[in-house]
Design an enzyme around this catalytic site. Structure first.
Site, PDB file in Angstrom:
ATOM      1  N   GLU A 103      25.776 -35.393   9.741  1.00 46.61           N
ATOM      2  CA  GLU A 103      24.797 -36.494  10.631  1.00 46.61           C
ATOM      3  C   GLU A 103      25.636 -37.624  11.236  1.00 46.61           C
ATOM      4  O   GLU A 103      26.425 -38.095  10.668  1.00 46.61           O
ATOM      5  CB  GLU A 103      23.690 -37.048   9.392  1.00 46.61           C
ATOM      6  N   GLY A 145      26.856 -44.997   3.569  1.00 42.94           N
ATOM      7  CA  GLY A 145      26.718 -45.133   2.161  1.00 42.94           C
ATOM      8  C   GLY A 145      26.605 -43.964   1.380  1.00 42.94           C
ATOM      9  O   GLY A 145      27.155 -43.571   0.274  1.00 42.94           O
ATOM     10  N   ALA A 146      26.166 -42.879   1.930  1.00 42.36           N
ATOM     11  CA  ALA A 146      25.879 -41.515   1.325  1.00 42.36           C
ATOM     12  C   ALA A 146      25.343 -40.608   2.238  1.00 42.36           C
ATOM     13  O   ALA A 146      24.602 -41.060   3.362  1.00 42.36           O
ATOM     14  CB  ALA A 146      25.269 -41.771   0.180  1.00 42.36           C
ATOM     15  N   ASN A 153      22.713 -34.115   2.066  1.00 44.86           N
ATOM     16  CA  ASN A 153      23.021 -32.681   2.691  1.00 44.86           C
ATOM     17  C   ASN A 153      22.332 -32.049   1.379  1.00 44.86           C
ATOM     18  O   ASN A 153      22.327 -32.159   0.344  1.00 44.86           O
ATOM     19  CB  ASN A 153      24.510 -32.393   2.417  1.00 44.86           C
ATOM     20  N   HIS A 186      17.591 -42.899  -3.145  1.00 39.89           N
ATOM     21  CA  HIS A 186      17.427 -42.406  -1.918  1.00 39.89           C
ATOM     22  C   HIS A 186      17.663 -41.157  -1.290  1.00 39.89           C
ATOM     23  O   HIS A 186      17.051 -40.505  -0.691  1.00 39.89           O
ATOM     24  CB  HIS A 186      18.109 -43.720  -0.940  1.00 39.89           C
ATOM     25  N   GLU A 187      18.870 -40.713  -1.482  1.00 33.66           N
ATOM     26  CA  GLU A 187      19.431 -39.430  -1.052  1.00 33.66           C
ATOM     27  C   GLU A 187      18.707 -38.215  -1.606  1.00 33.66           C
ATOM     28  O   GLU A 187      18.419 -37.318  -1.090  1.00 33.66           O
ATOM     29  CB  GLU A 187      20.958 -39.329  -1.310  1.00 33.66           C
ATOM     30  N   HIS A 216      15.267 -37.881   0.022  1.00 36.57           N
ATOM     31  CA  HIS A 216      15.464 -37.084   1.121  1.00 36.57           C
ATOM     32  C   HIS A 216      15.180 -35.606   1.108  1.00 36.57           C
ATOM     33  O   HIS A 216      14.820 -34.777   2.202  1.00 36.57           O
ATOM     34  CB  HIS A 216      16.761 -37.079   1.782  1.00 36.57           C
ATOM     35  N   GLU A 273      14.090 -41.797   7.600  1.00 39.55           N
ATOM     36  CA  GLU A 273      14.631 -42.986   7.100  1.00 39.55           C
ATOM     37  C   GLU A 273      13.707 -43.972   6.558  1.00 39.55           C
ATOM     38  O   GLU A 273      13.867 -44.441   5.627  1.00 39.55           O
ATOM     39  CB  GLU A 273      15.683 -43.446   8.021  1.00 39.55           C
TER      40      GLU A 273
END
Ligand code: B3K
Ligand code: ZN
Length: 882
Positions: free
Chosen positions: A127, A267-268, A271, A303-304, A307, A326
């Site tokens: 990304e 930060g991260a 995927n 957060h990840e 997603h 986001e």
């Protein structure tokens, strides 16, 4: 447009791609030096595409080895490979298979975008537009395909081979090589592709979903670090559970893998099924990480993970819609952290960050809407506006519709758009349809209009008629490219606080829709009238910071102090104290005379009352001990800012408060640290924070006995939280022991890069004229690893963002040094360089000589030429040269 700026891409020009890609088979041969990527893309012209329309694939830094369609090699005249991609002049008119082979050089990839090597580990970051640096592709988020990925590598060098989805097969090959095949059944855009190959440690666990699917969980780290991933694993399991309970979202693969690497631009990265993290958001133990680090790990892991639904299953149609994933996912991680910790304190922290980063952005040359309408380089739009203001807009939807209405809208959004690449409009429509309401143009405008609205309030009390009137006027200043602004619809959560401190009831209210404690404000001027009040109230407005605005409320210090002591909304209690502090700090920082000592006494009284209130938790009390930051004061001043005076005034007030509160602070600071084993949870972290904050405020007085106490805290610390807090306080107060404690810290921890970062940050933040020379000395030293983004961000960010007074030194040397670093960095890692460059974006608020020096520095950087698109874009905008 300036000479060297690249052209804009516009939202209004969006058009679907001429071709679609249904499935992708990649065969990646990992080897030191050159890696080979063979791609097999099952493609078709999109419905409506004219036969023979050229196929234009993105590609960067690729060496083309072969290209064929339906098994036939293409002749040279059938295609053209350029710096930016591969064009097939006349593709077939019906479904076809495109095969390409390319060579790439991950070890040369210092941009850390695409496939690169971090400490020997091959890993990816795609990304926003990194996949095109791995293979030729339609590298845009609305092209979604299923993937099957085969990786081969030397087994000793890369025993671990990972990609997205579920593992299908592994096996041995001749010459010590081996392979693994991964299948990802969920169609996804290329930016969610990931691959990792390396020699890694791991910890494993499992999670059983609500419907009974067992998911294997693994966190991979560099050798010797896996034991530090336990808290991340715990956070992951709690996130998975929370998303099921709060949003009804289950995980959808057999495995969830996380890999922590030490060189990472962001930060991260979320995927699909294979999150890749900057190791600072995974690794923690009590000796190396602070309570705040633990909270960050919990937040970023969540957060990840979140997603997976908001970003991956439902993704963005185009990069203008970035906030769709986001802003929404930040809102979700904030809600998660609030549930895990103290709601009030989390809200205060979220708002502090918003004001610090986003209000600054909104008020400066880089201001842009939550959904931008144009960009030159999308990587420059991973901003506080898209993320944090984006989250505030989602929060406003929840406030306007109520929790149930919000959940109904989210459910409909998931139901309607699962598997799609969609838009902000589709998101908002889900809430409108689920609740049978219209959010209205004035609400949609939050996505299109940049700038922070200022809401100015006046009030009137009609004693004879027991009628109270509040008049709210909203106004947003022009921002670059948006001269005129229109009013926005916003929820104002509020209460009218009576003389006994309780919220008052009214008999009738008019002037706006009021549901419960939320008034819907949408016009330029709104007059709210309340009839039948028993006495004149003190208004408590925008409780919980219910809209991202700057509020000018009609209150004097006494009324604010009254709210500080009584408001039932903890956020506004805290806010009232901040407002009182600002009213003391701002005039002095402007140079309007000395600090008003009586006002400081009154503030100290309110703080003392808070500290002694047994009903309030320790973390909240600690927040009340923190004064507004230098940068927020500078922004309130808005122009002709002398950052050294701002620094000095703030320090003086800290010292005065420390003196005033010596008794109560001394008791807090002398409290024995928790006897139990260290636990990063709120139970222990709150009291730790309060003790440290108290000790730090006392150290600010400069009294030797107080600074000795802080030094003792440093030397006796049983965990990194206490050690860092004490060290920070010694450095901030220029205590005589600061130097020896900094040396001690370096000695103890220099072998641990993530802890070294803390030392680098403090070195940058040293409040003395010596800071610049120290930063330069570290930067030039042999052991400083400039190539690692975390190291550079810590040292240079600690200085430029954490030490306004020294970065903006009157002689311009601070600016010049940071610009030199950026010029060097831009040749290696443009995304990082342009991000770092934004530390200059506030230069317009300085007094004229500093402003001129900063501008001159930026002009010379521009004149150097040869800068990346990323850095040029920021420069042109900061200099107002669009
Ligand atoms: N989506 C990534 C950010 C990627 C940054 C690209 N320049 C992390 C996140 O927001 O979850
Ligand atoms: Zn995100």
């Amino acid at each position: 447009m300036s000479d060297n700026a690249s052209p804009f891409i516009y939202l209004k020009d969006y058009a679907p791609s001429a071709y679609v890609i249904d499935s992708v088979d990649l065969d990646v041969t990992i080897a030191p030096g050159t890696c080979r990527v063979a791609a097999r893309l099952a493609m078709a012209p999109r419905k409506g595409t004219a036969p023979g329309t050229p196929l234009v694939l993105d590609g960067e830094e690729l060496t083309l080895v072969s290209v064929s369609i339906d098994g036939k090699a293409l002749t040279k005249d059938a295609y053209e490979a350029s710096e930016n991609g591969l064009t097939i002049h006349t593709p077939p008119a019906a479904a076809f298979v495109l095969e390409t082979e390319v060579d790439i050089e991950p070890e040369e990839n210092t941009e850390l975008s695409g496939l690169y090597r971090s400490e020997g580990i091959w890993c990816t970051q795609c990304e926003a537009e990194g996949f095109r640096r791995i293979t030729y592709f339609l590298d845009r988020p609305d092209v979604m395909a299923t993937y099957s990925v085969r990786i081969t590598a030397d087994k000793a060098e890369a025993p671990v081979l990972l990609s997205n989805g579920n593992p299908r097969e592994t096996g041995e090959l001749p010459d010590g090589r081996h392979f693994a095949v991964w299948d990802d059944p969920h169609p996804k855009p290329a930016y969610l592709f990931a691959l990792v190959a390396g020699d890694l440690d791991k910890i494993s666990d499992s999670f059983t979903t609500a419907s009974g699917r067992t998911v294997d969980l693994n966190i991979y780290t560099e050798h010797g670090k896996a034991a530090r991933a336990d808290y991340a694993m715990d956070s992951l399991k709690r996130s998975m559970k929370w998303d099921e309970e709060r949003f009804g979202r289950e995980y959808d693969l057999d495995v969830f893998n996380i890999v922590a690497v030490s060189s990472f631009n962001a930060g991260a990265m979320e995927n699909k099924g294979l999150n890749i993290f900057n190791d600072r958001f995974i690794l923690a133990d009590p000796e190396s990480a602070t309570d705040a680090d633990y909270a960050d790990i919990e937040r970023v892991v969540a957060h990840e993970y979140f997603h997976n639904w908001t970003g991956n299953r439902i993704t963005c149609r185009d990069w203008f819609q970035l906030c769709l994933k986001e802003g929404l996912t930040v809102y979700r991680d904030q809600a998660f952290s609030a549930d895990m910790r103290s709601k009030a304190v989390n809200r205060i922290e979220d708002v502090r960050l918003l004001r610090q980063a986003q209000f600054a952005e909104d008020g400066g040359p880089l201001a842009h809407p939550v959904r931008p309408e144009k960009f030159r380089e999308i990587n420059n739009f991973y901003t506080a506006t898209v993320y944090n203001k984006g989250a505030e807009v989602v929060r406003m939807i929840a406030s306007l519709l109520g929790e149930d209405g919000f959940r109904a809208g989210m459910d409909l959004y998931f139901e309607r758009h699962d598997g799609e690449a969609t838009t902000v409009e589709a998101f908002l429509k889900s809430f409108e349809d689920a609740n049978k309401v219209s959010l209205g143009d004035a609400f949609y405008r939050w996505y299109a209009q940049a700038g922070t609205p200022r809401v100015t309030v006046t009030d009137h009390w009609d004693e004879a008629n027991r009628r109270y009137t509040l008049t709210l006027a909203q106004r947003t200043e022009p921002t670059p490219g948006q001269e005129t602004k229109q009013p926005l619809k916003m929820p104002m959560r509020f209460g009218l606080v009576g003389p006994n401190g309780a919220d008052m009831e009214w008999e009738r209210a008019r002037g706006a829709v009021i549901r419960g404690d939320v008034a819907e404000i949408e016009d330029e001027t709104t007059t709210l009238t309340f009839e039948g009040l028993s006495a004149r109230p003190v208004p408590s407005l925008f409780r919980g910071f219910s809209a991202p605005v700057t509020l000018d409320a009609p209150m004097n210090a006494d009324q604010r102090l009254f709210l500080a002591g009584h408001d039932r909304d903890p956020f506004n209690r805290w806010q009232a104290m901040q407002d009182v502090a600002s009213a003391i700090l701002v005039p002095a920082a402007r140079g309007d005379g000395p600090v008003d000592a009586d006002a400081v006494k009154a503030l100290a009284g309110a703080i003392e009352q808070t500290l002694r209130d047994a009903s309030l938790d320790a973390a909240f009390k600690a927040s009340c001990l923190a004064l507004p930051t230098e940068s927020s004061l500078a922004r309130t001043l808005a122009r002709n800012v002398d950052p050294e005076r701002v620094h000095q005034v703030r320090r003086d007030v800290l010292a005065m408060l420390g003196e005033q509160l010596r008794g109560v602070l001394g008791d807090l600071a002398d409290a024995a640290p928790a006897a139990d084993a260290y636990d990063p949870g709120a139970q222990q972290a709150g009291p730790r924070g309060l003790r440290n904050q108290a000790s730090s405020l006392l150290a600010a007085t400069g009294e030797p006995a107080d600074q000795d106490r802080t030094e003792r805290h440093y030397r006796d610390a049983g965990n990194m939280t206490d050690r860092m807090a004490a060290l920070g306080a010694l450095v901030a107060s220029n205590a005589p022991a600061a130097e020896s404690c900094m040396a001690d810290f370096h000695e103890r921890f220099c072998a641990d890069p993530l802890v070294l970062d803390k030392w680098l940050r403090l070195t940058g933040a040293t409040p003395s004229a010596a800071a610049l020379d120290r930063v330069k000395a570290v930067y030039d030293s042999a052991e400083f690893d400039r190539g690692n983004p975390n190291r550079l961000r810590s040292l240079i960010g600690g200085f430029a963002a954490g030490n306004q007074a020294q970065f903006a030194r009157a002689d311009g040397q601070g600016f010049a040094f940071v610009a030199d670093v950026i010029a060097w960095l831009d040749g290696r890692n443009p995304q990082l360089a342009s991000r770092l460059l934004t530390v200059f974006s506030d230069y317009g608020i300085y007094e004229s000589s500093r402003r001129a020096a900063a501008r001159q520095t930026l002009e010379s950087l521009t004149q150097k030429g040869g800068l990346s698109r990323d850095t040029n874009d920021i420069l042109v905008r900061m200099l107002g040269k669009e």
